[in-house]
Write an enzyme that holds these catalytic residues in place. Structure first.
Site, short mmCIF file in Angstrom:
data_model
loop_
_atom_site.label_atom_id
_atom_site.label_comp_id
_atom_site.label_asym_id
_atom_site.label_seq_id
_atom_site.Cartn_x
_atom_site.Cartn_y
_atom_site.Cartn_z
N GLU A 188 -70.81 -25.87 -21.99
CA GLU A 188 -71.38 -24.53 -22.17
C GLU A 188 -70.53 -23.47 -21.50
OE1 GLU A 188 -75.34 -24.90 -20.58
OE2 GLU A 188 -76.14 -25.80 -22.42
N GLU A 220 -77.18 -30.74 -27.17
CA GLU A 220 -78.10 -30.65 -26.02
C GLU A 220 -79.23 -29.69 -26.35
OE1 GLU A 220 -76.36 -29.83 -22.05
OE2 GLU A 220 -78.10 -28.54 -21.67
#
Ligand code: MG
Length: 330
Positions: free
Chosen positions: A166, A254
């Site tokens: 991320e 995710e």
């Protein structure tokens, strides 16, 4: 025995070990035995027969933290496959802070080896995730890591590479994309020409519109979309739909049933999670739920003290974990 006979016996034994080892990986009837090498057809993930395939499974928690490492073992993978029905497992290799991959690569390569081989034994796909928020300064370390992984396991259809969990505020076009392209072109593709690669985008892997406007070059590259059901709502589904219409292949590597902080105050968003699951089914998007951990947060699938060797009773699984198990099994 003569020396020659001893050498011949040793060679034969090595050969048999290699054959037997190969036979115990992706056993007959296992998910990867049936689906084999994955690839993209347009935005769709398909198996080696060209049939669309949707993977569903669990993400481990950061393996550099105790509440993740405790459950990153073969017995847990076996439970996730046999009891939960997972067909993919994600391994987040935390690169920072102290004690994580950058400081201790050998230790974590051993863990990755064990867990990839556990997934090979169970015959499921495995996402090896460079779990970073900022990796711009670690290009050399990341390239070395993925070269090693591609050389070791890139010949197996199981492995999926996730290159940057991320990114946060970095620019897609000016920073994330060039960095990611370099890892793909210089570390992975010269060794493994075909396995699926997942790219992260800015704002915690939600900026798919920027990726669609300026995509990476190469085969079998997908873009990770991350969401938390208590934070991300219809606007993010709409953004992803538009990106897919524009030709972007999407993989939910995710997502969580909590708010984006992981659920530190205990909030759960199961109704919103169900909407997201219906949406992912509608588009046949593959997903991994965060996470196999007993940390005190509502996204954790396990309750504090759950058996580190799997085989959990309902009393060891959290409300989120029981919901997700049901969703994967159905
Ligand atoms: Mg390959």
């Amino acid at each position: 025995m003569t020396n020659k006979a001893l050498i011949a016996a040793a060679i034969l034994s090595l050969f048999m070990t290699a054959i037997m080892g190969a036979q115990s990986w992706n056993p007959p009837g296992s998910f990867v035995d049936k689906h084999g090498q994955l690839r993209l057809e347009g935005t769709r993930l398909v198996d080696e027969n060209g049939k669309p395939v949707q993977l569903k499974g669990m993400s481990a928690f950061w393996i550099n933290w105790a509440s993740g490492a405790r459950y990153a073992n073969r017995d847990v993978v076996e439970t996730l496959v046999d009891d939960w029905g997972c067909t993919v497992y994600r391994l987040p290799v935390g690169i920072e802070p102290d004690g994580a991959y950058i400081q201790n690569p050998v230790k974590y390569q051993e863990m990755v080896k064990d867990m990839v081989e556990a997934c090979l034994e169970e015959g499921i796909y495995v996402i090896v995730d460079w779990h970073a928020h900022d990796t711009l300064g670690f290009g050399k370390q990341e390239a070395d890591f993925f070269k090693w992984l591609a050389e070791s396991y890139g010949g197996y259809p199981n492995v999926i590479y996730e290159l940057w969990n991320e990114p946060i505020k970095q620019s897609w076009s000016d920073e994330i994309k060039p960095y990611t392209q370099k890892i793909i072109d210089e570390a992975i593709r010269p060794i493994d020409p075909d396995n699926i690669i997942l790219a992260g985008s800015s704002n915690w892997s939600t900026d798919l519109h920027l990726c669609a406007a300026d995509p990476l070059n190469g085969r079998n590259i997908m873009y990770s979309l991350h969401f938390y059901a208590g934070t991300h709502t219809g606007w993010l589904m709409g953004r992803a739909e538009k990106a897919m219409e524009d030709g972007l292949p999407v993989f939910i590597s995710e997502w969580g049933t909590s708010a984006a902080d992981g659920g530190s105050n205990g909030d759960l968003y199961l109704s919103e999670s169900r909407d997201w699951i219906d949406w992912m089914d509608q588009y046949r998007l593959s997903w991994c739920n965060w996470s196999v951990s007993d940390k005190k947060e509502s996204s954790a699938a396990l309750l504090p003290g759950a058996n580190p060797l799997g085989g959990w009773s309902d009393g060891e699984i959290s409300p989120s974990g029981r919901f997700i198990r049901e969703m994967i099994r159905k």
